[in-house]
Design an enzyme around this catalytic site. Structure first.
Site, mmCIF file in Angstrom:
data_model
loop_
_atom_site.group_PDB
_atom_site.id
_atom_site.type_symbol
_atom_site.label_atom_id
_atom_site.label_comp_id
_atom_site.label_asym_id
_atom_site.label_seq_id
_atom_site.Cartn_x
_atom_site.Cartn_y
_atom_site.Cartn_z
ATOM 1 N N ARG A 1 -94.633 -64.085 21.626
ATOM 2 C CA ARG A 1 -93.647 -62.866 22.088
ATOM 3 C C ARG A 1 -94.232 -62.273 23.248
ATOM 4 N NH1 ARG A 1 -93.230 -58.919 17.270
ATOM 5 N NH2 ARG A 1 -92.153 -57.689 18.708
ATOM 6 N N LYS B 1 -91.953 -48.870 23.240
ATOM 7 C CA LYS B 1 -90.657 -48.467 23.820
ATOM 8 C C LYS B 1 -89.724 -47.823 22.726
ATOM 9 C CE LYS B 1 -89.819 -53.070 24.279
ATOM 10 N NZ LYS B 1 -90.943 -53.587 23.975
ATOM 11 N N ARG C 1 -98.315 -52.097 12.582
ATOM 12 C CA ARG C 1 -97.180 -51.406 12.658
ATOM 13 C C ARG C 1 -96.372 -51.826 11.163
ATOM 14 N NH1 ARG C 1 -92.603 -52.563 16.804
ATOM 15 N NH2 ARG C 1 -93.077 -54.880 16.534
ATOM 16 N N ARG D 1 -93.103 -56.519 9.676
ATOM 17 C CA ARG D 1 -92.051 -57.391 10.356
ATOM 18 C C ARG D 1 -92.384 -58.839 10.353
ATOM 19 N NH1 ARG D 1 -89.785 -54.548 15.748
ATOM 20 N NH2 ARG D 1 -90.082 -56.474 16.569
ATOM 21 N N ARG E 1 -83.615 -57.940 28.985
ATOM 22 C CA ARG E 1 -84.989 -58.683 28.805
ATOM 23 C C ARG E 1 -85.025 -59.885 29.452
ATOM 24 N NH1 ARG E 1 -86.182 -56.873 23.354
ATOM 25 N NH2 ARG E 1 -88.353 -57.683 22.706
HETATM 26 P P1 AP5 Z 1 -93.138 -49.492 18.908
HETATM 27 O O1 AP5 Z 1 -92.445 -48.319 19.564
HETATM 28 O O2 AP5 Z 1 -92.383 -50.185 17.724
HETATM 29 O O3 AP5 Z 1 -92.952 -50.771 20.069
HETATM 30 P P2 AP5 Z 1 -92.077 -51.427 20.872
HETATM 31 O O4 AP5 Z 1 -92.229 -51.637 22.304
HETATM 32 O O5 AP5 Z 1 -90.431 -50.809 20.447
HETATM 33 O O6 AP5 Z 1 -92.004 -52.912 20.073
HETATM 34 P P3 AP5 Z 1 -91.241 -53.852 19.605
HETATM 35 O O7 AP5 Z 1 -91.978 -54.817 18.776
HETATM 36 O O8 AP5 Z 1 -90.224 -53.355 18.736
HETATM 37 O O9 AP5 Z 1 -90.941 -54.433 20.623
HETATM 38 P P4 AP5 Z 1 -89.894 -55.797 21.002
HETATM 39 O O10 AP5 Z 1 -89.561 -55.491 22.088
HETATM 40 O O11 AP5 Z 1 -90.877 -57.071 20.803
HETATM 41 O O12 AP5 Z 1 -89.087 -55.886 19.615
HETATM 42 P P5 AP5 Z 1 -87.669 -55.865 19.422
HETATM 43 O O13 AP5 Z 1 -87.376 -55.224 18.155
HETATM 44 O O14 AP5 Z 1 -86.868 -55.065 20.744
HETATM 45 O O15 AP5 Z 1 -94.803 -49.592 18.555
HETATM 46 C C1 AP5 Z 1 -95.354 -50.514 18.267
HETATM 47 C C2 AP5 Z 1 -96.561 -49.921 17.264
HETATM 48 O O16 AP5 Z 1 -97.464 -49.189 18.207
HETATM 49 C C3 AP5 Z 1 -95.974 -49.096 16.319
HETATM 50 O O17 AP5 Z 1 -96.615 -49.295 14.998
HETATM 51 C C4 AP5 Z 1 -96.087 -47.618 16.913
HETATM 52 O O18 AP5 Z 1 -96.246 -46.620 15.669
HETATM 53 C C5 AP5 Z 1 -97.359 -47.658 17.576
HETATM 54 N N1 AP5 Z 1 -97.243 -46.892 18.847
HETATM 55 C C6 AP5 Z 1 -96.344 -46.564 19.695
HETATM 56 N N2 AP5 Z 1 -97.009 -45.901 20.790
HETATM 57 C C7 AP5 Z 1 -98.077 -45.710 20.561
HETATM 58 C C8 AP5 Z 1 -99.220 -45.095 21.326
HETATM 59 N N3 AP5 Z 1 -98.987 -44.412 22.446
HETATM 60 N N4 AP5 Z 1 -100.581 -44.941 20.861
HETATM 61 C C9 AP5 Z 1 -100.646 -45.754 19.480
HETATM 62 N N5 AP5 Z 1 -99.879 -46.485 18.883
HETATM 63 C C10 AP5 Z 1 -98.686 -46.317 19.400
HETATM 64 O O19 AP5 Z 1 -87.074 -57.366 19.583
HETATM 65 C C11 AP5 Z 1 -87.499 -58.082 18.703
HETATM 66 C C12 AP5 Z 1 -87.055 -59.598 18.754
HETATM 67 O O20 AP5 Z 1 -85.475 -59.279 18.814
HETATM 68 C C13 AP5 Z 1 -87.056 -60.276 19.982
HETATM 69 O O21 AP5 Z 1 -88.710 -60.767 19.914
HETATM 70 C C14 AP5 Z 1 -86.178 -61.280 20.353
HETATM 71 O O22 AP5 Z 1 -86.265 -62.266 19.683
HETATM 72 C C15 AP5 Z 1 -84.983 -60.364 19.932
HETATM 73 N N6 AP5 Z 1 -84.163 -59.367 21.108
HETATM 74 C C16 AP5 Z 1 -84.272 -58.186 20.774
HETATM 75 N N7 AP5 Z 1 -83.743 -57.735 21.936
HETATM 76 C C17 AP5 Z 1 -83.430 -59.079 22.700
HETATM 77 C C18 AP5 Z 1 -82.634 -59.201 23.948
HETATM 78 N N8 AP5 Z 1 -82.304 -58.182 24.887
HETATM 79 N N9 AP5 Z 1 -82.499 -60.559 24.381
HETATM 80 C C19 AP5 Z 1 -82.788 -61.435 23.445
HETATM 81 N N10 AP5 Z 1 -83.538 -61.323 22.422
HETATM 82 C C20 AP5 Z 1 -83.656 -60.052 21.857
#
Ligand code: AP5
Length: 213
Positions: free
Chosen positions: A171, A13, A127, A160, A88
């Site tokens: 998660r 994402k 990552r 991370r 979410r």
């Molecule tokens: P990446 O693009 O980083 O993936 P992502 O979907 O953004 O993953 P996140 O882990 O950031 O999502 P998340 O939703 O768990 O975390 P967030 O920060 O929002 O890609 C992942 C890896 O794959 C990278 O290494 C990338 O290079 C690689 N990649 C990408 N595309 C690829 C492809 N096509 N092929 C191969 N490799 C690829 O949230 C973290 C925490 O914050 C949550 O767990 C929660 O505790 C809290 N939080 C955040 N938002 C909320 C909310 N709205 N409500 C409540 N808690 C929240």
């Protein structure tokens, strides 16, 4: 253009949202990045968020919704925005709809980046993230030019805290239970689009551009 990125943790994402923001000149709003910046700066919000994030749990809606509603009301969001990691939960989606309704607006697209769980755990362990500018890399598929250093700002890259395998599994469980129902929520609104997130990054982006036009 107002876009929501849906998908499991690690589906890509953030990677896609940054490119969308660049191509369409709209802000990229990542709740995960906002929480991580608060943790880094030692704010009260950061301290509270960390308790949940380290366990792989969602930060409570009451700490999350107002933050996003305030952010999308800012001037730079007038021409749209791309939301990454929000909403979410169904209550977050309802809070977003209510806020937009108040502005006489609505979301245009919810893009689900679809990746099976088996591929996710592998991706997350590789990552590396920059906690200064939010850039992300992968040690195999998207390596930085210099190992361990962010191409964009020169800061040190880290694994991370919540990317450890046991936390990733939690998660994923939380995603299936609390976030996946949003797929039907946006299907019912007629704005859901799906892309195959297992394809190479550039191909996923082309598919998204085809959808957005
Ligand atoms: P990446 O693009 O980083 O993936 P992502 O979907 O953004 O993953 P996140 O882990 O950031 O999502 P998340 O939703 O768990 O975390 P967030 O920060 O929002 O890609 C992942 C890896 O794959 C990278 O290494 C990338 O290079 C690689 N990649 C990408 N595309 C690829 C492809 N096509 N092929 C191969 N490799 C690829 O949230 C973290 C925490 O914050 C949550 O767990 C929660 O505790 C809290 N939080 C955040 N938002 C909320 C909310 N709205 N409500 C409540 N808690 C929240």
């Amino acid at each position: 253009m107002k876009i929501i990125m849906l998908g499991a943790p690690g589906a890509g994402k953030g990677t896609q949202a940054k490119q969308i923001a660049g191509k369409y000149s709209i802000p990229h709003i990542s709740t995960g990045d906002i929480f991580r910046a608060n943790i880094k700066n030692g704010t009260e919000l950061g301290k509270k968020a960390k308790e949940y994030m380290d366990k792989g749990l969602l930060v409570p809606d009451e700490l999350t919704c107002d933050l996003v509603v305030d952010r999308i009301g800012q001037d730079d969001c007038k021409n749209g925005f791309v939301l990454d990691g929000f909403p979410r939960t169904i209550p977050q989606a309802e809070a977003l709809d209510k806020a937009l309704d108040g502005l006489g607006e609505k979301m245009d697209y919810a893009i689900d980046v679809d990746v099976p769980d088996e591929s996710i755990v592998k991706r997350m362990s590789g990552r590396r993230a920059c906690l200064d500018c939010g850039a992300t890399y992968h040690i195999v598929s998207i390596p930085p030019k210099q190992e361990g250093i962010c191409d964009a700002c020169g800061s040190k890259l880290v694994l991370r805290d919540d990317d450890k395998p046991e936390t990733v599994q939690k998660r994923l469980d939380v995603y299936h239970e609390q976030t996946q129902p949003l797929i039907d929520y946006y299907k019912n609104q007629g704005i859901l689009k799906s892309v195959d997130g297992t394809k190479p990054m550039e191909e996923v982006f082309s598919n998204i551009v085809e959808i957005l036009g």
